[in-house]
Scaffold this motif. Structure first.
Motif, mmCIF file in Angstrom:
data_model
loop_
_atom_site.group_PDB
_atom_site.id
_atom_site.type_symbol
_atom_site.label_atom_id
_atom_site.label_comp_id
_atom_site.label_asym_id
_atom_site.label_seq_id
_atom_site.Cartn_x
_atom_site.Cartn_y
_atom_site.Cartn_z
ATOM 1 N N ILE A 169 -5.634 2.564 2.518
ATOM 2 C CA ILE A 169 -6.114 3.454 1.462
ATOM 3 C C ILE A 169 -7.597 3.160 1.264
ATOM 4 O O ILE A 169 -8.066 2.066 1.598
ATOM 5 C CB ILE A 169 -5.311 3.241 0.148
ATOM 6 N N ILE A 170 -8.321 4.143 0.745
ATOM 7 C CA ILE A 170 -9.736 3.901 0.441
ATOM 8 C C ILE A 170 -9.837 3.226 -0.915
ATOM 9 O O ILE A 170 -9.249 3.685 -1.903
ATOM 10 C CB ILE A 170 -10.541 5.214 0.458
ATOM 11 N N MET A 218 -5.801 10.075 -2.919
ATOM 12 C CA MET A 218 -5.767 8.831 -3.687
ATOM 13 C C MET A 218 -6.880 7.878 -3.266
ATOM 14 O O MET A 218 -7.180 7.740 -2.082
ATOM 15 C CB MET A 218 -4.419 8.112 -3.502
ATOM 16 N N ARG A 219 -7.462 7.244 -4.271
ATOM 17 C CA ARG A 219 -8.420 6.164 -4.058
ATOM 18 C C ARG A 219 -7.946 5.007 -4.929
ATOM 19 O O ARG A 219 -7.481 5.218 -6.044
ATOM 20 C CB ARG A 219 -9.820 6.540 -4.550
ATOM 21 N N LEU A 220 -8.110 3.808 -4.432
ATOM 22 C CA LEU A 220 -7.763 2.629 -5.200
ATOM 23 C C LEU A 220 -9.046 2.140 -5.871
ATOM 24 O O LEU A 220 -10.120 2.186 -5.263
ATOM 25 C CB LEU A 220 -7.221 1.574 -4.236
ATOM 26 N N ALA A 221 -8.945 1.702 -7.122
ATOM 27 C CA ALA A 221 -10.123 1.195 -7.827
ATOM 28 C C ALA A 221 -9.719 0.060 -8.752
ATOM 29 O O ALA A 221 -8.574 -0.024 -9.188
ATOM 30 C CB ALA A 221 -10.788 2.317 -8.637
ATOM 31 N N VAL A 280 0.815 -1.213 0.000
ATOM 32 C CA VAL A 280 0.000 0.000 0.000
ATOM 33 C C VAL A 280 0.852 1.267 0.000
ATOM 34 O O VAL A 280 0.574 2.222 -0.720
ATOM 35 C CB VAL A 280 -0.991 -0.016 1.189
ATOM 36 N N ASP A 281 1.951 1.277 0.777
ATOM 37 C CA ASP A 281 2.733 2.510 0.852
ATOM 38 C C ASP A 281 3.554 2.794 -0.406
ATOM 39 O O ASP A 281 4.219 3.820 -0.497
ATOM 40 C CB ASP A 281 3.627 2.538 2.106
ATOM 41 N N SER A 317 -5.041 7.828 1.958
ATOM 42 C CA SER A 317 -6.135 8.637 1.435
ATOM 43 C C SER A 317 -6.301 9.943 2.209
ATOM 44 O O SER A 317 -7.088 10.796 1.819
ATOM 45 C CB SER A 317 -7.449 7.848 1.432
ATOM 46 N N LEU A 318 -5.570 10.088 3.311
ATOM 47 C CA LEU A 318 -5.627 11.351 4.052
ATOM 48 C C LEU A 318 -4.587 12.345 3.552
ATOM 49 O O LEU A 318 -4.604 13.508 3.930
ATOM 50 C CB LEU A 318 -5.407 11.101 5.551
ATOM 51 N N ILE A 319 -3.674 11.872 2.705
ATOM 52 C CA ILE A 319 -2.646 12.767 2.176
ATOM 53 C C ILE A 319 -3.248 13.549 1.029
ATOM 54 O O ILE A 319 -3.826 12.966 0.113
ATOM 55 C CB ILE A 319 -1.425 11.968 1.658
#
Length: 137
Positions: free
Chosen positions: A66-67, A98-101, A16-17, A125-127
């Motif tokens: 992440i969202i 950022m959002r993951l999809a 994720v990072d 997602s808070l960045i």
């Protein structure tokens, strides 16, 4: 290691990072931390009953969270506590974060429960990213 020319590569798993704006083709195994339905509407006016469902799911691994925006059938797989593998995922930007999809070119698969604990202190997602338009002089 010799790579076969058949085009079938073993996917490289992303953490994720390592996710960055504007990137795609990620395969990651994440745990679902929470799921929140943000849109649910049915359309009965089409040839078949069309339902549109969107859920925002907080997912993560040992490096961060992440969202993930789950759509339609994907929503059913994103149960809290489940471990899922996201194949060919991409990063969408939403209001500078950022959002993951996973679109139609990717897959969401329920996988074996992962042994890691989610690092909830690093929510990507808070960045906020400032979207800079580069103007060619």
């Amino acid at each position: 290691m010799a790579e076969s020319k058949s085009g079938l590569r073993k996917p490289t798993f992303t953490k994720v990072d390592q996710l960055r704006p504007g990137t795609s083709g990620h395969t990651l195994t994440v745990k679902v931390v929470s799921t929140k339905m943000v849109l649910q509407k049915g359309r009965a006016d089409g040839p078949q009953m069309r339902q549109m469902r969107i859920a925002e799911c907080l997912v993560g691994d040992e490096t961060g969270m992440i969202i993930f925006t789950a759509r339609n059938d994907q929503v059913d797989l994103m149960k809290e506590g489940a471990t899922v593998t996201l194949r060919n995922a991409k990063i969408d930007m939403f209001k500078g974060s950022m959002r993951l999809a996973v679109d139609k070119w990717g897959r969401v698969e329920v996988s074996e429960p992962a042994s890691f604990s989610v690092n909830e202190d690093n929510n990507l997602s808070l960045i906020e990213y400032e979207l800079v338009n580069v103007v060619e002089e």
